[in-house]
Scaffold this motif. Structure first.
Motif, PDB file in Angstrom:
ATOM      1  N   VAL A   1      -6.461  -6.441  -3.379  1.00 29.33           N
ATOM      2  CA  VAL A   1      -5.746  -5.356  -2.602  1.00 29.33           C
ATOM      3  C   VAL A   1      -4.387  -6.077  -1.983  1.00 29.33           C
ATOM      4  O   VAL A   1      -3.559  -5.969  -1.900  1.00 29.33           O
ATOM      5  CB  VAL A   1      -6.655  -4.776  -1.627  1.00 29.33           C
ATOM      6  CG1 VAL A   1      -6.027  -3.858  -0.505  1.00 29.33           C
ATOM      7  CG2 VAL A   1      -7.732  -3.863  -2.317  1.00 29.33           C
ATOM      8  N   GLY A   2      -4.889  -7.429  -1.175  1.00 26.95           N
ATOM      9  CA  GLY A   2      -3.716  -7.994  -0.673  1.00 26.95           C
ATOM     10  C   GLY A   2      -3.232  -7.508   0.708  1.00 26.95           C
ATOM     11  O   GLY A   2      -2.279  -8.182   1.380  1.00 26.95           O
ATOM     12  N   ARG A   3      -3.903  -6.582   1.273  1.00 28.26           N
ATOM     13  CA  ARG A   3      -3.729  -6.100   2.974  1.00 28.26           C
ATOM     14  C   ARG A   3      -5.216  -6.069   3.591  1.00 28.26           C
ATOM     15  O   ARG A   3      -5.984  -5.056   2.983  1.00 28.26           O
ATOM     16  CB  ARG A   3      -2.851  -5.034   2.723  1.00 28.26           C
ATOM     17  CG  ARG A   3      -2.735  -4.238   4.225  1.00 28.26           C
ATOM     18  CD  ARG A   3      -2.022  -5.482   5.203  1.00 28.26           C
ATOM     19  NE  ARG A   3      -0.542  -5.681   4.899  1.00 28.26           N
ATOM     20  CZ  ARG A   3       0.421  -5.260   5.191  1.00 28.26           C
ATOM     21  NH1 ARG A   3       0.514  -4.297   5.981  1.00 28.26           N
ATOM     22  NH2 ARG A   3       1.564  -5.653   4.695  1.00 28.26           N
ATOM     23  N   HIS A   4      -5.493  -7.029   4.402  1.00 21.26           N
ATOM     24  CA  HIS A   4      -6.585  -6.719   5.252  1.00 21.26           C
ATOM     25  C   HIS A   4      -6.038  -6.951   6.739  1.00 21.26           C
ATOM     26  O   HIS A   4      -5.072  -7.742   6.955  1.00 21.26           O
ATOM     27  CB  HIS A   4      -7.528  -7.837   4.713  1.00 21.26           C
ATOM     28  CG  HIS A   4      -7.661  -7.845   3.248  1.00 21.26           C
ATOM     29  ND1 HIS A   4      -8.566  -7.077   2.549  1.00 21.26           N
ATOM     30  CD2 HIS A   4      -7.282  -8.502   2.417  1.00 21.26           C
ATOM     31  CE1 HIS A   4      -8.617  -7.337   1.249  1.00 21.26           C
ATOM     32  NE2 HIS A   4      -7.665  -8.390   1.045  1.00 21.26           N
TER      33      HIS A   4
ATOM     34  N   VAL B   1       2.621  -4.570  11.179  1.00 21.86           N
ATOM     35  CA  VAL B   1       3.176  -4.877  12.515  1.00 21.86           C
ATOM     36  C   VAL B   1       4.459  -4.886  12.457  1.00 21.86           C
ATOM     37  O   VAL B   1       5.057  -5.303  11.413  1.00 21.86           O
ATOM     38  CB  VAL B   1       2.650  -6.241  12.757  1.00 21.86           C
ATOM     39  CG1 VAL B   1       3.277  -6.785  14.063  1.00 21.86           C
ATOM     40  CG2 VAL B   1       1.287  -6.444  12.961  1.00 21.86           C
ATOM     41  N   ASP B   2       5.297  -4.202  13.360  1.00 27.49           N
ATOM     42  CA  ASP B   2       6.839  -4.343  13.394  1.00 27.49           C
ATOM     43  C   ASP B   2       6.981  -5.661  14.191  1.00 27.49           C
ATOM     44  O   ASP B   2       6.574  -5.714  15.397  1.00 27.49           O
ATOM     45  CB  ASP B   2       7.123  -3.172  14.191  1.00 27.49           C
ATOM     46  CG  ASP B   2       8.736  -3.124  14.298  1.00 27.49           C
ATOM     47  OD1 ASP B   2       9.337  -4.222  14.549  1.00 27.49           O
ATOM     48  OD2 ASP B   2       9.524  -1.937  14.329  1.00 27.49           O
ATOM     49  N   GLY B   3       7.688  -6.686  13.315  1.00 29.88           N
ATOM     50  CA  GLY B   3       8.059  -7.679  14.046  1.00 29.88           C
ATOM     51  C   GLY B   3       8.955  -7.908  15.229  1.00 29.88           C
ATOM     52  O   GLY B   3       8.585  -8.569  16.249  1.00 29.88           O
TER      53      GLY B   3
ATOM     54  N   ALA C   1       7.195  -7.815   7.543  1.00 37.68           N
ATOM     55  CA  ALA C   1       7.091  -7.666   6.132  1.00 37.68           C
ATOM     56  C   ALA C   1       6.072  -8.620   5.160  1.00 37.68           C
ATOM     57  O   ALA C   1       5.173  -8.290   4.511  1.00 37.68           O
ATOM     58  CB  ALA C   1       8.326  -7.856   5.309  1.00 37.68           C
ATOM     59  N   THR C   2       6.063  -9.826   5.505  1.00 41.91           N
ATOM     60  CA  THR C   2       4.984 -10.953   4.926  1.00 41.91           C
ATOM     61  C   THR C   2       3.882 -11.349   5.830  1.00 41.91           C
ATOM     62  O   THR C   2       2.968 -11.853   5.052  1.00 41.91           O
ATOM     63  CB  THR C   2       6.093 -12.252   4.827  1.00 41.91           C
ATOM     64  OG1 THR C   2       6.139 -12.716   5.931  1.00 41.91           O
ATOM     65  CG2 THR C   2       7.198 -11.967   3.897  1.00 41.91           C
TER      66      THR C   2
END
Lengths: 195, 195
Positions: free
Chosen positions: A84-87, A142-144, B145-146
């Motif tokens: 998946v790559g997103r946790h 998250v919006d950096g 993004a990353t």
């Protein structure tokens, strides 16, 4: 290969995992989060730590090749495969208070927090010892620039999984997450397998 | 207005703060981080929680108007004034292990973690109970993004401060941070004032 065990929707469980064993957390239907906790079996005060893990990874999104550290800076689990790559590793398990404060529920479900606390009680872990969980499949972009984040549906499709290898003897706890927003609007089961 | 107390470079302290009192953390020289911990005086198992706080704020960067929650979802501290606007609530206090793993030090300093543990010992708080700290003035920009982040020099200038109001009787711990990278390359004091 072990048989998969099913965790019903909005519930949780705890079990032991021996050093060298692998744990595979499976999302059988897709878009379902599973909160994962780990405690050192030799001394339950040694516990999974988001702060240590993120500090050593220099990344808030973890995947294959990353290691989950304890509060004593020991590696508890390696992520050896991840489809998946997103946790998420920022947010605590949903709880009665989450549903009261964020959702405005007047008679809230006990949430992952309540499920984890109940599952861990026989192992001698009290509710105050529950830290930030590693939230498998949880999608919190998250919006950096502003630091704002949103809780979006998981990117996991039916059958997707993430596999961890234990680097010490552990007490593990795992849920099928109870928060509507985290799971694309419906509550589904989670499966896990120990090999 | 109380006299400011100075925390020497690379050290820490603990003290009590009563409900309704304010705590001002001051960066007297600029570009210096201070790790902050809070425990409920009535029951030290109730402790500041990054996960609960971020979950309720929906933001990883906190500032004036935000509230710092405990692991029991109670408000411990309100941020009532903030002259900097960039603090970190993702990373744990630097420790011997941080310096060993990240910096490669062979004889590492005990770091904020060791300083916090020593300062909290007389209050009955053990080292395993130290969670992710609210890292005043720590500047950890995240690439949304990353998910990668870097530890950059604080944005605080000499005399900048952040003020908290206590919403319960607390045991507090505070450091002048010991990690070179977090403090723009030099170790400086921190001051605090209770009013």
């Amino acid at each position: 290969m072990g048989d998969p065990v099913t965790i019903p929707p909005r519930s949780g469980t705890a079990f032991t995992l021996d050093r060298g064993q692998t744990l595979t957390v499976i999302d059988p239907e897709g878009r379902q989060v599973s909160d994962l906790l780990a405690f050192a079996r030799d001394d339950l005060r040694e516990v999974i730590s988001s702060g240590r893990t993120l500090d050593y990874a220099n990344r808030i999104y973890l995947t294959t090749g990353d290691q989950l550290y304890s509060n004593r800076s020991n590696v508890m689990l390696d992520i050896i495969e991840d489809r998946v790559g997103r946790h998420d590793f920022l947010l605590t398990p949903c709880s009665k208070d989450t549903f009261r404060i964020i959702y405005g529920d007047t008679d809230p479900h006990r949430g992952c927090f309540g499920n984890l606390a109940a599952a861990l009680e026989p192992y001698g872990v009290g509710p105050d010892a529950i830290p930030v969980a590693f939230n498998c499949f949880m999608n919190v972009p998250v919006d950096g620039a502003t630091g704002s984040f949103t809780v979006e549906p998981p990117l996991s499709k039916a059958g997707d999984f993430i596999t961890f290898r234990a680097e010490m003897d552990l007490v593990m706890a795992l849920t099928a997450c109870s928060a509507l927003q985290s799971n694309g609007g419906s509550f589904k089961p989670i499966q896990y397998r120990i090999d």
